[in-house]
Design an enzyme around this catalytic site. Structure first.
Site, mmCIF file in Angstrom:
data_model
loop_
_atom_site.group_PDB
_atom_site.id
_atom_site.type_symbol
_atom_site.label_atom_id
_atom_site.label_comp_id
_atom_site.label_asym_id
_atom_site.label_seq_id
_atom_site.Cartn_x
_atom_site.Cartn_y
_atom_site.Cartn_z
ATOM 1 N N TYR A 35 0.961 -1.419 -0.042
ATOM 2 C CA TYR A 35 0.336 0.013 0.163
ATOM 3 C C TYR A 35 0.592 0.827 0.248
ATOM 4 C CZ TYR A 35 -3.673 3.045 0.722
ATOM 5 O OH TYR A 35 -4.632 4.696 1.026
ATOM 6 N N HIS A 80 5.946 -7.546 0.246
ATOM 7 C CA HIS A 80 6.462 -8.108 1.667
ATOM 8 C C HIS A 80 7.908 -7.866 1.992
ATOM 9 C CE1 HIS A 80 2.523 -5.555 3.027
ATOM 10 N NE2 HIS A 80 2.079 -6.628 1.529
ATOM 11 N N GLU A 102 9.750 -7.950 4.157
ATOM 12 C CA GLU A 102 10.125 -7.733 5.623
ATOM 13 C C GLU A 102 9.306 -9.169 6.024
ATOM 14 O OE1 GLU A 102 5.785 -5.916 5.649
ATOM 15 O OE2 GLU A 102 7.622 -6.083 4.426
#
Length: 528
Positions: free
Chosen positions: A95, A184, A186
């Site tokens: 996002y 992502h 992470e």
């Protein structure tokens, strides 16, 4: 004798990264990865970052997190516009990428297809973000979780990588040092994601990576001395890692200005109360009040089965007993709590409204207001794994700081139904056997949390030539990184059979053992 006070103004100023949170469930993982590379960072809600506050924080770079919203919606979250003019590197994730693109003049649309889970990115160019991680032409696994996708880039951006569902999976404006990815980095499911984040903090932002537990310890001791001065501090010891590390750190900073209070509720595991007294009173020579309140707690829980009522009774009694002990100390100015950074983060909603706050937090629920004391929270910048590292830095034994988490209400929430002295003794014995076998098998450090539960169920059994009618014991063991999600640990059947045999043979009152294979979600780690 305490050490001479360090001038806090002369402490080193470490490089800082700011993470603006748009509500992702894994934003904390971004911070953990950044800190693992030796760079200090903080997470702020996207709409609680006014320009003067951000400028005062002086970040070397800013990361925009993922989130559940769609930038195509009218009132969807946006990054503060001024960050694009601060002349600091930016890194948008999922996002965060879409918000960056949309706000800088690009276009984001709802995708015809979504990508959730494992995906593969084809790297089409090279830049500082990918240095020594991915080469041009690489086909790399990542973790996606998105429905919208970028369809037009803002001026100055180029495509660096693409996936089947995201043609702009990695984008870059090298001149401004703006980078963004649709996946992502992470999460562990992106194998080289940590290296990408380190490239952003070190290669792109120029961070030195000098934030260590040794530095944190020295700086926090100086801060404690400055905050407390000549005042007196009381600290509630639960016997767990967080409160214990808090106490040892405080004692190193202010010596005998600290008094610890340990309230023995009767809900601890076998031998834990004795261990607390031995460790803090005898080994560390920390002034300690050991209050035996077992009869009071067990009496207060008589006839109570509802788990929420049990928690409230335990919490209320704890406050009463702790307050009574604190008055014996007399003249205290501060209350020390083992508040951690996840507690701080979860106490603030990313939308800023109290109606959607995830969790209100007080480690010693209600004590600060009731006792009118100022708070000392030296661990409030740390994650759980960092607290363990700090404990080792303070010289605490690794076996102690690596202990599994233990709930505040203790064994009371591992006995569904009414609490009795008999049930507590049965559970203690079963739990001791279970943890002994886990340690003997060399599995303790591979498990986030393991414990036994005594169920409010009796079943028929046969022991020798006799019929039994005894309790059922459930075993629980989970793996996790932060306790927010968890999977059950896959013990082999030989191990489970050995534990079951020992418990049934050695613990009178149990004739059946079961293993809980529920993950979180849909279950919780504890049973109540």
């Amino acid at each position: 004798m305490t050490k001479p006070m360090t001038d806090i103004t002369q402490l080193p100023q470490h490089d800082r990264i700011l993470i603006l949170d748009f509500g992702s469930q894994v934003t904390q993982l971004i911070a953990r990865r950044v800190r693992e590379s030796g760079v200090y960072c903080e997470i702020w809600p996207f709409n609680q970052a006014p320009e003067d506050r951000v400028q005062g924080y002086n970040p070397k770079g800013i990361i925009l997190s993922g989130g559940p919203s769609s930038v195509t919606d009218k009132d969807s979250p946006r990054a503060p516009d001024f960050i694009f003019e601060m002349n600091v590197p930016l890194f948008g994730i999922c996002y965060g990428q879409q918000a960056m693109v949309s706000q800088l003049g690009g276009m984001v649309e709802r995708g015809d297809t979504s990508e959730f889970g494992r995906a593969y990115v084809d790297v089409t160019a090279h830049n500082d973000l990918l240095e020594n991680v991915w080469d041009k032409g690489a086909h790399e696994q990542v973790w996606m979780s998105h429905g919208d996708r970028v369809t037009k880039l803002p001026d100055g951006f180029n495509v660096v990588g693409a996936s089947e569902g995201a043609p702009f999976a990695i984008i870059a404006d090298d001149a401004r040092k703006f980078y963004a990815v649709q996946f992502h980095p992470e999460v562990v499911h992106t194998p080289h994601g940590s290296a990408l984040l380190k490239n952003f903090t070190h290669n792109v932002c120029g961070c030195s990576g000098d934030w260590t537990m040794a530095a944190f310890k020295d700086e926090t001791i100086a801060k404690i001395k400055k905050q407390v001065g000549s005042g007196k501090v009381i600290c509630g010891l639960s016997g767990g890692v967080d409160s214990s590390v808090t106490a040892v750190l405080l004692h190193e900073a202010i010596g005998d200005q600290l008094t610890c209070i340990y309230v023995d509720t009767g809900m601890m595991r076998a031998g834990e109360s004795e261990q607390v007294v031995e460790l803090f009173r005898d080994h560390y020579n920390i002034p300690l009040i050991h209050e035996d309140a077992r009869a009071q707690f067990i009496g207060g829980l008589e006839g109570i089965s509802d788990p929420e009522i049990k928690r409230k009774i335990i919490g209320g009694l704890f406050i009463d007993v702790f307050d009574m002990c604190a008055k014996r100390v007399g003249g205290a100015d501060f209350l020390a709590q083992g508040t951690l950074y996840p507690d701080v983060i979860e106490s603030v909603s990313f939308t800023g409204g109290p109606s959607v706050t995830i969790k209100s937090h007080h480690n010693v629920g209600g004590l600060p207001e009731r006792m009118d004391l100022k708070l000392v929270e030296p661990l409030r910048e740390l994650f759980k794994d960092e607290v363990r590292a700090l404990g080792v830095e303070l010289g605490m034994h690794p076996d102690f700081v690596k202990r599994h988490p233990f709930p505040g209400p203790g064994l009371a929430i591992r006995i569904p139904g009414e609490i009795t002295i008999e049930k507590l003794e049965i559970l203690r014995k079963a739990d001791t056997v279970y943890l002994e076998e886990i340690k003997n098998a060399g599995l303790y450090d591979a498990i986030w949390q393991a414990f036994a539960v005594l169920l409010p169920v009796k079943t028929v059994g046969v022991m020798g030539d006799n019929r039994t009618y005894d309790y059922v014991c459930a075993l629980r063991a989970v793996t996790s990184t932060d306790g927010m999600t968890a999977d059950y640990y896959p013990f082999d059947h030989e191990f489970l059979g050995r534990v079951s045999t020992r418990i049934i043979n050695e613990v009178p009152g149990i004739n059946r053992v079961v293993y809980d294979i529920t993950s979180k979600p849909p279950g919780t780690i504890e049973w109540e």
